[in-house]
Design a protein around this motif. Sequence first.
Motif, PDB file in Angstrom:
ATOM      1  N   LEU A 173       0.874  -1.170   0.000  1.00 26.98           N
ATOM      2  CA  LEU A 173       0.000   0.000   0.000  1.00 26.98           C
ATOM      3  C   LEU A 173       0.907   1.215   0.000  1.00 26.98           C
ATOM      4  O   LEU A 173       1.805   1.324   0.846  1.00 26.98           O
ATOM      5  CB  LEU A 173      -0.896   0.007   1.244  1.00 26.98           C
ATOM      6  CG  LEU A 173      -1.685   1.282   1.517  1.00 26.98           C
ATOM      7  CD1 LEU A 173      -2.718   1.535   0.414  1.00 26.98           C
ATOM      8  CD2 LEU A 173      -2.358   1.213   2.885  1.00 26.98           C
ATOM      9  N   GLY A 174       0.707   2.106  -0.951  1.00 26.33           N
ATOM     10  CA  GLY A 174       1.454   3.354  -1.002  1.00 26.33           C
ATOM     11  C   GLY A 174       0.562   4.496  -0.548  1.00 26.33           C
ATOM     12  O   GLY A 174      -0.565   4.633  -1.027  1.00 26.33           O
ATOM     13  N   ILE A 175       1.058   5.285   0.384  1.00 24.03           N
ATOM     14  CA  ILE A 175       0.305   6.441   0.872  1.00 24.03           C
ATOM     15  C   ILE A 175       1.080   7.695   0.505  1.00 24.03           C
ATOM     16  O   ILE A 175       2.144   7.974   1.060  1.00 24.03           O
ATOM     17  CB  ILE A 175       0.053   6.361   2.382  1.00 24.03           C
ATOM     18  CG1 ILE A 175      -0.771   5.115   2.689  1.00 24.03           C
ATOM     19  CG2 ILE A 175      -0.646   7.626   2.878  1.00 24.03           C
ATOM     20  CD1 ILE A 175      -1.102   4.918   4.129  1.00 24.03           C
ATOM     21  N   ILE A 176       0.520   8.407  -0.449  1.00 24.12           N
ATOM     22  CA  ILE A 176       1.071   9.679  -0.906  1.00 24.12           C
ATOM     23  C   ILE A 176       0.107  10.745  -0.409  1.00 24.12           C
ATOM     24  O   ILE A 176      -1.109  10.579  -0.495  1.00 24.12           O
ATOM     25  CB  ILE A 176       1.202   9.682  -2.452  1.00 24.12           C
ATOM     26  CG1 ILE A 176       2.106   8.509  -2.872  1.00 24.12           C
ATOM     27  CG2 ILE A 176       1.745  11.013  -2.939  1.00 24.12           C
ATOM     28  CD1 ILE A 176       2.021   8.150  -4.321  1.00 24.12           C
ATOM     29  N   PHE A 177       0.625  11.824   0.125  1.00 23.15           N
ATOM     30  CA  PHE A 177      -0.221  12.785   0.834  1.00 23.15           C
ATOM     31  C   PHE A 177      -0.747  13.916  -0.018  1.00 23.15           C
ATOM     32  O   PHE A 177      -1.683  14.606   0.366  1.00 23.15           O
ATOM     33  CB  PHE A 177       0.530  13.322   2.057  1.00 23.15           C
ATOM     34  CG  PHE A 177       0.869  12.226   3.033  1.00 23.15           C
ATOM     35  CD1 PHE A 177      -0.070  11.783   3.951  1.00 23.15           C
ATOM     36  CD2 PHE A 177       2.107  11.608   3.003  1.00 23.15           C
ATOM     37  CE1 PHE A 177       0.220  10.755   4.828  1.00 23.15           C
ATOM     38  CE2 PHE A 177       2.418  10.581   3.876  1.00 23.15           C
ATOM     39  CZ  PHE A 177       1.470  10.151   4.797  1.00 23.15           C
ATOM     40  N   HIS A 178      -0.162  14.142  -1.194  1.00 22.84           N
ATOM     41  CA  HIS A 178      -0.694  15.152  -2.106  1.00 22.84           C
ATOM     42  C   HIS A 178      -1.569  14.453  -3.149  1.00 22.84           C
ATOM     43  O   HIS A 178      -1.377  13.275  -3.439  1.00 22.84           O
ATOM     44  CB  HIS A 178       0.425  15.960  -2.788  1.00 22.84           C
ATOM     45  CG  HIS A 178       1.513  15.121  -3.410  1.00 22.84           C
ATOM     46  ND1 HIS A 178       2.578  14.642  -2.677  1.00 22.84           N
ATOM     47  CD2 HIS A 178       1.683  14.669  -4.666  1.00 22.84           C
ATOM     48  CE1 HIS A 178       3.371  13.944  -3.470  1.00 22.84           C
ATOM     49  NE2 HIS A 178       2.848  13.935  -4.690  1.00 22.84           N
ATOM     50  N   ASP A 179      -2.529  15.163  -3.671  1.00 25.45           N
ATOM     51  CA  ASP A 179      -3.383  14.642  -4.727  1.00 25.45           C
ATOM     52  C   ASP A 179      -2.804  15.029  -6.079  1.00 25.45           C
ATOM     53  O   ASP A 179      -1.915  15.858  -6.180  1.00 25.45           O
ATOM     54  CB  ASP A 179      -4.816  15.143  -4.571  1.00 25.45           C
ATOM     55  CG  ASP A 179      -5.608  14.336  -3.532  1.00 25.45           C
ATOM     56  OD1 ASP A 179      -5.078  13.326  -3.048  1.00 25.45           O
ATOM     57  OD2 ASP A 179      -6.754  14.726  -3.244  1.00 25.45           O
ATOM     58  N   ALA A 180      -3.341  14.418  -7.143  1.00 27.62           N
ATOM     59  CA  ALA A 180      -2.800  14.585  -8.494  1.00 27.62           C
ATOM     60  C   ALA A 180      -3.757  15.359  -9.381  1.00 27.62           C
ATOM     61  O   ALA A 180      -4.951  15.447  -9.111  1.00 27.62           O
ATOM     62  CB  ALA A 180      -2.518  13.215  -9.108  1.00 27.62           C
ATOM     63  N   LYS A 181      -3.204  15.903 -10.493  1.00 28.85           N
ATOM     64  CA  LYS A 181      -4.041  16.557 -11.506  1.00 28.85           C
ATOM     65  C   LYS A 181      -4.710  15.507 -12.347  1.00 28.85           C
ATOM     66  O   LYS A 181      -4.177  14.466 -12.605  1.00 28.85           O
ATOM     67  CB  LYS A 181      -3.182  17.445 -12.403  1.00 28.85           C
ATOM     68  CG  LYS A 181      -2.860  18.749 -11.712  1.00 28.85           C
ATOM     69  CD  LYS A 181      -2.351  19.746 -12.721  1.00 28.85           C
ATOM     70  CE  LYS A 181      -2.275  21.081 -12.000  1.00 28.85           C
ATOM     71  NZ  LYS A 181      -2.324  22.188 -12.834  1.00 28.85           N
TER      72      LYS A 181
END
Length: 181
Positions: A173-181
């Motif tokens: 599981l990868g947790i990235i804290f910023h959202d993407a375009k």
Amino acid sequence: MGRHGFGRGEYKYLRYPLPGLVAELRTVLYAHLAPVGNHWNAVLGVEVRFPEKHADFLLRCHDAGQRLPTPLLLKYGEGDYNCLHQDLYGEHVFPIQVTILLSEPERDFTGGGFVLTEQRPRMQSRPEVVPLRQGDAVAFAVRYRPVQGKRGAHRVNLRHGVSRLRSGHRQTLGIIFHDAK
């Protein structure tokens, strides 16, 4: 992954609303990592500061058109790997992300080590394999981190990936804290 040149394996970004546990992990971990991100930026002379609450940071992302969630599930089988990369998805990037190993090494798979590579200024790159067991998490720099040098702090670029699986199946599981375009 293969069609994009990222390696071999499968990945699936989660959609809003995120599963409860993933949303909770994202919120709780962010609260502990935001002070670290703010310290890194201060040391490096970067003016951007991160709010205390993840929801406030997501508002910043969404206001800039970054509205797609970035937590993801990754699945690797025999022969699969993930090329060294950085998870940058827009103007607003939180400097730290987290990966959680969902499979047990040597039982579920062999090979498939989590690899970090520092690209140090005027020096050779330095790889590091992070030993993880099932349920372990690793927090690491998305793009760069500060390192104290002789003339003060400087940026050291970081890339991450997964070495080739020799057998079995590996899930994370990868947790990235910023959202993407």
